[in-house]
Design a protein around this motif. Structure first.
Motif, PDB file in Angstrom:
ATOM      1  N   SER A  44      24.368 -27.976  -3.872  1.00 23.80           N
ATOM      2  CA  SER A  44      23.729 -26.655  -3.839  1.00 23.80           C
ATOM      3  C   SER A  44      22.352 -26.675  -4.497  1.00 23.80           C
ATOM      4  O   SER A  44      21.990 -27.612  -5.206  1.00 23.80           O
ATOM      5  CB  SER A  44      24.589 -25.593  -4.534  1.00 23.80           C
ATOM      6  N   VAL A  45      21.643 -25.573  -4.267  1.00 22.25           N
ATOM      7  CA  VAL A  45      20.299 -25.367  -4.829  1.00 22.25           C
ATOM      8  C   VAL A  45      20.313 -25.426  -6.354  1.00 22.25           C
ATOM      9  O   VAL A  45      19.298 -25.716  -6.990  1.00 22.25           O
ATOM     10  CB  VAL A  45      19.751 -24.002  -4.336  1.00 22.25           C
ATOM     11  N   LYS A  46      21.481 -25.150  -6.950  1.00 21.82           N
ATOM     12  CA  LYS A  46      21.556 -25.035  -8.402  1.00 21.82           C
ATOM     13  C   LYS A  46      21.502 -26.375  -9.131  1.00 21.82           C
ATOM     14  O   LYS A  46      21.353 -26.400 -10.353  1.00 21.82           O
ATOM     15  CB  LYS A  46      22.803 -24.259  -8.796  1.00 21.82           C
ATOM     16  N   ASP A  47      21.610 -27.489  -8.407  1.00 19.40           N
ATOM     17  CA  ASP A  47      21.408 -28.793  -9.069  1.00 19.40           C
ATOM     18  C   ASP A  47      19.996 -28.872  -9.635  1.00 19.40           C
ATOM     19  O   ASP A  47      19.755 -29.512 -10.648  1.00 19.40           O
ATOM     20  CB  ASP A  47      21.588 -29.948  -8.074  1.00 19.40           C
ATOM     21  N   ARG A  48      19.077 -28.211  -8.943  1.00 17.52           N
ATOM     22  CA  ARG A  48      17.670 -28.253  -9.399  1.00 17.52           C
ATOM     23  C   ARG A  48      17.535 -27.649 -10.788  1.00 17.52           C
ATOM     24  O   ARG A  48      16.892 -28.217 -11.658  1.00 17.52           O
ATOM     25  CB  ARG A  48      16.770 -27.476  -8.429  1.00 17.52           C
ATOM     26  N   ILE A  49      18.143 -26.467 -10.983  1.00 15.35           N
ATOM     27  CA  ILE A  49      17.979 -25.834 -12.302  1.00 15.35           C
ATOM     28  C   ILE A  49      18.853 -26.511 -13.341  1.00 15.35           C
ATOM     29  O   ILE A  49      18.516 -26.535 -14.513  1.00 15.35           O
ATOM     30  CB  ILE A  49      18.185 -24.297 -12.281  1.00 15.35           C
ATOM     31  N   GLY A  50      19.994 -27.068 -12.929  1.00 14.56           N
ATOM     32  CA  GLY A  50      20.859 -27.785 -13.876  1.00 14.56           C
ATOM     33  C   GLY A  50      20.084 -28.897 -14.544  1.00 14.56           C
ATOM     34  O   GLY A  50      20.021 -28.997 -15.776  1.00 14.56           O
ATOM     35  N   ARG A  51      19.451 -29.720 -13.744  1.00 13.71           N
ATOM     36  CA  ARG A  51      18.688 -30.825 -14.300  1.00 13.71           C
ATOM     37  C   ARG A  51      17.456 -30.327 -15.066  1.00 13.71           C
ATOM     38  O   ARG A  51      17.195 -30.725 -16.197  1.00 13.71           O
ATOM     39  CB  ARG A  51      18.248 -31.748 -13.163  1.00 13.71           C
ATOM     40  N   TYR A  52      16.715 -29.421 -14.417  1.00 11.55           N
ATOM     41  CA  TYR A  52      15.434 -28.988 -14.986  1.00 11.55           C
ATOM     42  C   TYR A  52      15.621 -28.277 -16.324  1.00 11.55           C
ATOM     43  O   TYR A  52      14.955 -28.582 -17.307  1.00 11.55           O
ATOM     44  CB  TYR A  52      14.717 -28.072 -13.980  1.00 11.55           C
ATOM     45  N   MET A  53      16.563 -27.336 -16.363  1.00 12.59           N
ATOM     46  CA  MET A  53      16.738 -26.562 -17.603  1.00 12.59           C
ATOM     47  C   MET A  53      17.208 -27.464 -18.745  1.00 12.59           C
ATOM     48  O   MET A  53      16.685 -27.380 -19.853  1.00 12.59           O
ATOM     49  CB  MET A  53      17.745 -25.407 -17.399  1.00 12.59           C
ATOM     50  N   LEU A  54      18.188 -28.335 -18.471  1.00 19.69           N
ATOM     51  CA  LEU A  54      18.707 -29.173 -19.570  1.00 19.69           C
ATOM     52  C   LEU A  54      17.668 -30.181 -20.036  1.00 19.69           C
ATOM     53  O   LEU A  54      17.499 -30.388 -21.247  1.00 19.69           O
ATOM     54  CB  LEU A  54      19.993 -29.881 -19.149  1.00 19.69           C
ATOM     55  N   GLU A  55      16.945 -30.798 -19.118  1.00 18.27           N
ATOM     56  CA  GLU A  55      15.924 -31.759 -19.548  1.00 18.27           C
ATOM     57  C   GLU A  55      14.854 -31.080 -20.402  1.00 18.27           C
ATOM     58  O   GLU A  55      14.442 -31.599 -21.433  1.00 18.27           O
ATOM     59  CB  GLU A  55      15.289 -32.457 -18.335  1.00 18.27           C
ATOM     60  N   ARG A  56      14.407 -29.884 -19.971  1.00 19.63           N
ATOM     61  CA  ARG A  56      13.372 -29.181 -20.745  1.00 19.63           C
ATOM     62  C   ARG A  56      13.924 -28.751 -22.107  1.00 19.63           C
ATOM     63  O   ARG A  56      13.252 -28.852 -23.117  1.00 19.63           O
ATOM     64  CB  ARG A  56      12.890 -27.923 -20.001  1.00 19.63           C
ATOM     65  N   MET A  57      15.166 -28.239 -22.112  1.00 17.79           N
ATOM     66  CA  MET A  57      15.748 -27.775 -23.381  1.00 17.79           C
ATOM     67  C   MET A  57      15.929 -28.939 -24.358  1.00 17.79           C
ATOM     68  O   MET A  57      15.713 -28.780 -25.562  1.00 17.79           O
ATOM     69  CB  MET A  57      17.083 -27.056 -23.112  1.00 17.79           C
ATOM     70  N   LEU A  58      16.301 -30.102 -23.863  1.00 22.74           N
ATOM     71  CA  LEU A  58      16.430 -31.286 -24.737  1.00 22.74           C
ATOM     72  C   LEU A  58      15.052 -31.698 -25.249  1.00 22.74           C
ATOM     73  O   LEU A  58      14.898 -32.008 -26.432  1.00 22.74           O
ATOM     74  CB  LEU A  58      17.099 -32.450 -23.980  1.00 22.74           C
ATOM     75  N   GLU A  59      14.055 -31.658 -24.381  1.00 21.01           N
ATOM     76  CA  GLU A  59      12.679 -32.007 -24.786  1.00 21.01           C
ATOM     77  C   GLU A  59      12.137 -31.047 -25.839  1.00 21.01           C
ATOM     78  O   GLU A  59      11.521 -31.455 -26.809  1.00 21.01           O
ATOM     79  CB  GLU A  59      11.745 -31.859 -23.576  1.00 21.01           C
ATOM     80  N   GLU A  60      12.391 -29.737 -25.584  1.00 17.51           N
ATOM     81  CA  GLU A  60      11.846 -28.712 -26.489  1.00 17.51           C
ATOM     82  C   GLU A  60      12.651 -28.587 -27.772  1.00 17.51           C
ATOM     83  O   GLU A  60      12.245 -27.885 -28.693  1.00 17.51           O
ATOM     84  CB  GLU A  60      11.833 -27.344 -25.770  1.00 17.51           C
TER      85      GLU A  60
END
Ligand code: PMP
Length: 325
Positions: A44-60
């Motif tokens: 689904s389309v939600k794989d995009r936000i799964g990866r993006y949100m977690l990677e950014r949150m770990l970075e930040e």
């Protein structure tokens, strides 16, 4: 950029770069193109936000490696987040209203996540409250797709540029179903920045009340179309009415008729939110062709968010009465 012609280090590298396919019945003068998001690894389309949100949150640093996320979700976001969490070393707990499909809940568990159900009657707002409580109890973080700007940003950074490249920047209208509205908002902001007159259509099922944000008063009711719509637009904090040209309403009957037609005639195994998006996108294309609506280019883009396989147990290909929604 990801290429599928060489070995990849992780399943996360297969997210995005999904195909953009012409909808056959769209007018020759104004083709409709659909982004097929079931090609993602969690389908689904939600794989995009799964990866993006977690990677950014770990970075930040808003999420620590080895930490826990707790998310209220209709299902696909849970699968996308579970997939990313598993690969990024994060624990995942999902709060899902009971009415959502069992396939999705089983997949979240298979990916190593914990699933907690809330009563259907409490809606997504009930799931949000429960997720906040659980996060408090367990020292977890709530990514909160309904208010986290990273959700729309994922589409601004990935979905929209992929479409832009595929169509050489010639995008006349963007049409998408709105759940959190992250998909539509990310795309709308990207294309409006490039061409302010890009036509933007937000799609909701009949019974949903997004139209209250434009001063209308549609009655709130139950609907079968899964993944889009709202019972209270105050929950959908990402929805920015200034980025929207119209809010289109599609009935469950039309959405189901269209998803069946898409399978039979065009070979797309897509679900009800795709059916609704297709109906609305074809409608926009016909109005552009007939001069009823202005758009900077003669093309319409939409998103088919997921696959019908996820809803077979709910009778999605049965009669309208058989479809449990
Ligand atoms: N269709 C389906 C099947 C979904 O699960 C979702 C996400 N709730 C959407 C459409 C809408 O996506 P968004 O949350 O980005 O508006």
């Amino acid at each position: 950029m990801t290429t599928h012609r060489e070995p990849l280090p992780s399943v996360l590298d297969t997210i995005g770069e999904t195909p953009l396919v012409r909808v056959h019945v769209s007018p020759d003068e104004v083709p409709v193109y659909a982004k097929l998001e079931s090609f993602n690894p969690g389908a689904s389309v939600k794989d995009r936000i799964g990866r993006y949100m977690l990677e950014r949150m770990l970075e930040e640093g808003t999420l620590d490696g080895g930490g826990t996320i707790v998310e209220p979700t209709a299902g696909n976001t849970g699968i996308g987040l579970a997939l990313a969490a598993g690969q990024l070393g994060v624990e995942a707990v999902f709060v899902v209203p009971e009415r959502f499909s069992v396939e999705k809940q089983r997949l979240m568990r298979a990916l190593g996540a914990e699933v907690v159900n809330t009563p259907t009657a409490d809606g997504i707002a009930g799931a949000i409250d429960r997720a906040e409580e659980l996060a408090e109890e367990r020292g977890g973080v709530v990514p909160q797709q309904f208010s986290n700007p990273l959700n729309a940003e994922a589409h601004y950074e990935t979905t929209a540029p992929e479409i832009d490249e595929a169509l050489d920047g010639e995008v006349g209208a963007v049409v998408a179903g709105c759940g959190t509205a992250g998909t539509l908002m990310g795309m709308a902001r990207y294309f409006r920045e490039r061409e302010p007159s890009t036509f933007v259509s937000a799609v909701e099922p009949e019974g949903s009340v997004y139209r209250r944000t434009v001063g209308e008063d549609p009655p709130h009711g139950e609907y079968k179309t899964e993944g889009i719509g709202t019972s209270d637009a105050a929950t959908n904090e990402l929805f920015d009415v200034d980025l929207v040209s119209e809010i289109a309403t599609v009935t469950d009957e039309r959405a189901q008729e269209e998803l069946k037609r898409l399978a039979r005639e065009e070979g797309h195994l897509v679900a009800s939110s795709s059916g609704a998006a297709s109906v609305a996108a074809l409608n926009v294309a016909r109005r552009i062709r007939d001069g009823e609506l202005d758009a900077p280019y003669d093309s319409v883009v939409t998103v088919f968010p997921d696959s019908s396989e996820r809803y077979l147990s709910k009778g999605i290909y049965g009669s309208f009465e058989e479809w449990q929604g």
